[in-house]
Every structure is written in C-alpha cells, then in structure tokens.
Design an enzyme around this catalytic site. Sequence first.
Site, PDB file in Angstrom:
ATOM      1  CG  ASP A  84      28.122 113.066  42.193  1.00 48.02           C
ATOM      2  OD1 ASP A  84      29.429 112.840  41.688  1.00 48.02           O
ATOM      3  OD2 ASP A  84      27.504 114.308  42.256  1.00 48.02           O
ATOM      4  CD  GLU A 183      26.609 119.126  34.598  1.00 46.66           C
ATOM      5  OE1 GLU A 183      25.440 120.160  34.708  1.00 46.66           O
ATOM      6  OE2 GLU A 183      27.270 118.578  35.430  1.00 46.66           O
TER       7      GLU A 183
END
Length: 266
Positions: A84, A183
């Site tokens: 990330d 998500e």
Amino acid sequence: MKKKTVLTILKKKQSGEKITMLTCYDYVTAKLISSQDIDVLLVGDSLGNVKLGYENTLSVTVDDMIYHTKSVKRGNDGALLITDMPFMSYEITVEDAVKNAARIVKEGGAEAVKVEGGIEIVDRVKAISDAKVPIVGHLGLTPQSINKFGGFKVQGRTEEERGRLIADAEALEKTGAFAVVLEAVPEQLAKEVTERLKIPTIGIGSGRYCDGQVLVVDDMLGMFTDFTPKFVKKYAEIGEMVRTAVKNYIDEVKKGQFPREENTYK
C-alpha cells in the site's frame, strides 16, 4: 513455490480461477502464508491498526511501509508482493506519487503498489504505471478517506454512488491499474464491476462474485480482536491460543515447573 507475477494474476481473470490474497507484515508470517502457495501478499497500511496500534491508517508513513515490506520480502516464497501507498504519499503531486512508489519498490522490494481512489487520482495512477511500477486500485470503503466519509461505511448503495464507483473502476483500468480491490461494496454492484472490467477485482466484504478475495491476516486468524467486521471469517482463534500459552508459561515459571531437565545444558 512457483513465482507469481502480475501476468499470473491477469491470466487467472481470463481462466476464471479465483485469486487468493492476504495481508502480511513480517518475515515469520510471510514464510507461513507463502508456504501454502497463496497468490498475493499485501503489505497493507492496515498495519497501522493491527501492528502499530493506531486508531486508523492515517498516521502510517512511507518509511513504515518500506520497513515492513522488507521484512515480508525476506520471508516470501513465490507470492506476488504488493504494498500500500500510505495516506498523503501520492495525493499532493504526481511527482510525489512516482517518487514514493519508486521508493517502495527500490528500497522495500515490493513488486507493485496499491492506491485508494478513483477518477481524482488517475493522473497519479498513469504516472506510476508509466514509470514501470505495476499498480492496483482500491475502491468502495477506502480507509484513508475515513474523515471524508465520516467512518467506515458500505459504499455504493445509492444510484449516485453506484455510478461513481463504476466510472472510477473503468478509469483506473484505462489509466494502467492491473487490478482493483473492492471493499465493502454491495455484492451485486461488485459483480457488475467485475463483469465490466478486463482486469481482476479482489473483494474484501464485497461478496462472492469478485475475481479474488483478500482478508487482513490478523482478522482471519483471530489475533486482532479490537473490532471484527461482518465480512470476516475466522479460520482460527490464534489470539486465544496465545493467551492460554502465556498463562501456562507464567504458571509453570512461578511453580518452578519450567525449565525442566530437558530444557537445560550439561
């Protein structure tokens, strides 16, 4: 294990074989997970919550991500390694985005990076991809936007949100992303996005129809108990095992039952 690459992941979309991904933050866990032939290890900025004890991911730095990526890299056996990009490491300027992505790859050893956001960051996505760094998008519930959204909420329930998410996904694909994490997106919307895109979708709390799935390893092992999202399935209760083991150790030391003769040198 046979080395997985970006091409491996793209081919799984074409063949219909599900993609497997877990977060990972350290050497020992990387060895354990990759020994089971998982496709992708994600060094997530969720380490801010589950490893560093922060309330959210916003305090995580590029240096934090590099440190943990190096640890995972040393333990990884064959999985594609994605890291990330943390909050404010790519939002300010395109130059910052490319520079920080390059650091994560060169210093950390990541093989790809992941960013949160849609149309508003496609210039960063294109620049990073053009710099020969493979990149993954992340849509829906984006933890780095917690203050903007007012908390962790399912995204894509209104027609406006649905249209925006589809447009964002298509924009990420067009500008160079090789996969998109979805998500906390309603299952049918995630299915539609998956069918529209030529690149893979990886779901976390987004239902059964994504091209793959990802979970936070500390959640699925029952190690992080501060909060458990609805979409998590616990495959073990390691936290309880640790508490029991530590209690037994303390009891045995206090009672003089450890160490025993077999634990000593002559």
